[in-house]
Scaffold this motif. Structure first.
Motif, PDB file in Angstrom:
ATOM      1  N   GLU A  43     -35.953   3.377  18.743  1.00  0.00           N
ATOM      2  CA  GLU A  43     -34.835   2.606  19.289  1.00  0.00           C
ATOM      3  C   GLU A  43     -34.395   3.181  20.644  1.00  0.00           C
ATOM      4  O   GLU A  43     -34.144   2.425  21.589  1.00  0.00           O
ATOM      5  N   LEU A  44     -34.314   4.488  20.727  1.00  0.00           N
ATOM      6  CA  LEU A  44     -33.919   5.127  21.980  1.00  0.00           C
ATOM      7  C   LEU A  44     -34.965   4.901  23.063  1.00  0.00           C
ATOM      8  O   LEU A  44     -34.628   4.703  24.231  1.00  0.00           O
ATOM      9  N   SER A  45     -36.218   4.894  22.675  1.00  0.00           N
ATOM     10  CA  SER A  45     -37.285   4.639  23.631  1.00  0.00           C
ATOM     11  C   SER A  45     -37.158   3.228  24.202  1.00  0.00           C
ATOM     12  O   SER A  45     -37.347   3.016  25.403  1.00  0.00           O
ATOM     13  N   ALA A  46     -36.830   2.261  23.360  1.00  0.00           N
ATOM     14  CA  ALA A  46     -36.650   0.886  23.825  1.00  0.00           C
ATOM     15  C   ALA A  46     -35.462   0.795  24.781  1.00  0.00           C
ATOM     16  O   ALA A  46     -35.523   0.090  25.800  1.00  0.00           O
ATOM     17  N   VAL A  47     -34.388   1.513  24.483  1.00  0.00           N
ATOM     18  CA  VAL A  47     -33.217   1.508  25.359  1.00  0.00           C
ATOM     19  C   VAL A  47     -33.569   2.112  26.717  1.00  0.00           C
ATOM     20  O   VAL A  47     -33.218   1.568  27.768  1.00  0.00           O
ATOM     21  N   VAL A  48     -34.281   3.223  26.701  1.00  0.00           N
ATOM     22  CA  VAL A  48     -34.664   3.880  27.956  1.00  0.00           C
ATOM     23  C   VAL A  48     -35.590   2.969  28.769  1.00  0.00           C
ATOM     24  O   VAL A  48     -35.443   2.858  29.991  1.00  0.00           O
ATOM     25  N   ALA A  49     -36.500   2.292  28.125  1.00  0.00           N
ATOM     26  CA  ALA A  49     -37.407   1.379  28.829  1.00  0.00           C
ATOM     27  C   ALA A  49     -36.623   0.234  29.465  1.00  0.00           C
ATOM     28  O   ALA A  49     -36.880  -0.148  30.612  1.00  0.00           O
ATOM     29  N   GLN A 104     -33.468   0.293  30.359  1.00  0.00           N
ATOM     30  CA  GLN A 104     -32.697   0.858  31.466  1.00  0.00           C
ATOM     31  C   GLN A 104     -33.579   1.092  32.684  1.00  0.00           C
ATOM     32  O   GLN A 104     -33.155   0.842  33.819  1.00  0.00           O
ATOM     33  N   GLN A 105     -34.792   1.537  32.481  1.00  0.00           N
ATOM     34  CA  GLN A 105     -35.695   1.762  33.606  1.00  0.00           C
ATOM     35  C   GLN A 105     -36.039   0.451  34.298  1.00  0.00           C
ATOM     36  O   GLN A 105     -36.110   0.387  35.522  1.00  0.00           O
ATOM     37  N   ASP A 106     -36.237  -0.608  33.509  1.00  0.00           N
ATOM     38  CA  ASP A 106     -36.498  -1.921  34.103  1.00  0.00           C
ATOM     39  C   ASP A 106     -35.312  -2.364  34.960  1.00  0.00           C
ATOM     40  O   ASP A 106     -35.493  -2.880  36.064  1.00  0.00           O
ATOM     41  N   GLU A 107     -34.101  -2.160  34.455  1.00  0.00           N
ATOM     42  CA  GLU A 107     -32.899  -2.531  35.203  1.00  0.00           C
ATOM     43  C   GLU A 107     -32.758  -1.688  36.465  1.00  0.00           C
ATOM     44  O   GLU A 107     -32.419  -2.204  37.530  1.00  0.00           O
ATOM     45  N   ILE A 108     -33.043  -0.406  36.379  1.00  0.00           N
ATOM     46  CA  ILE A 108     -32.987   0.476  37.548  1.00  0.00           C
ATOM     47  C   ILE A 108     -34.000   0.022  38.589  1.00  0.00           C
ATOM     48  O   ILE A 108     -33.686  -0.045  39.790  1.00  0.00           O
TER      49      ILE A 108
END
Length: 64
Positions: free
Chosen positions: A17-23, A25-29
């Motif tokens: 779940e955390l990996s999906a959140v980080v991914a 966020q990276q797309d948004e960044i």
């Protein structure tokens, strides 16, 4: 032993779940970085052209 397996399963799910959140966020960044670069390029072009001022739709031009 079963308790450890349950704990590992829980931790694995949390990591996924955390990996999906980080991914996400990276797309948004990445998206925001591209937009900022585009805006900076546009502003640099305006400054080179000498039209760096902000134009508002309801504002009268200075010669009125």
């Amino acid at each position: 032993m079963q308790h450890l397996e349950e704990q590992i399963a829980h931790l694995t799910r949390t990591v996924d779940e955390l990996s999906a959140v980080v991914a996400a966020q990276q797309d948004e960044i990445d998206h925001l970085t591209r937009r900022v670069q585009m805006l900076m390029q546009r502003e640099a072009e305006r400054q080179q052209e000498g039209t760096g001022g902000v134009v508002f739709g309801d504002e009268r031009p200075p010669h009125y």
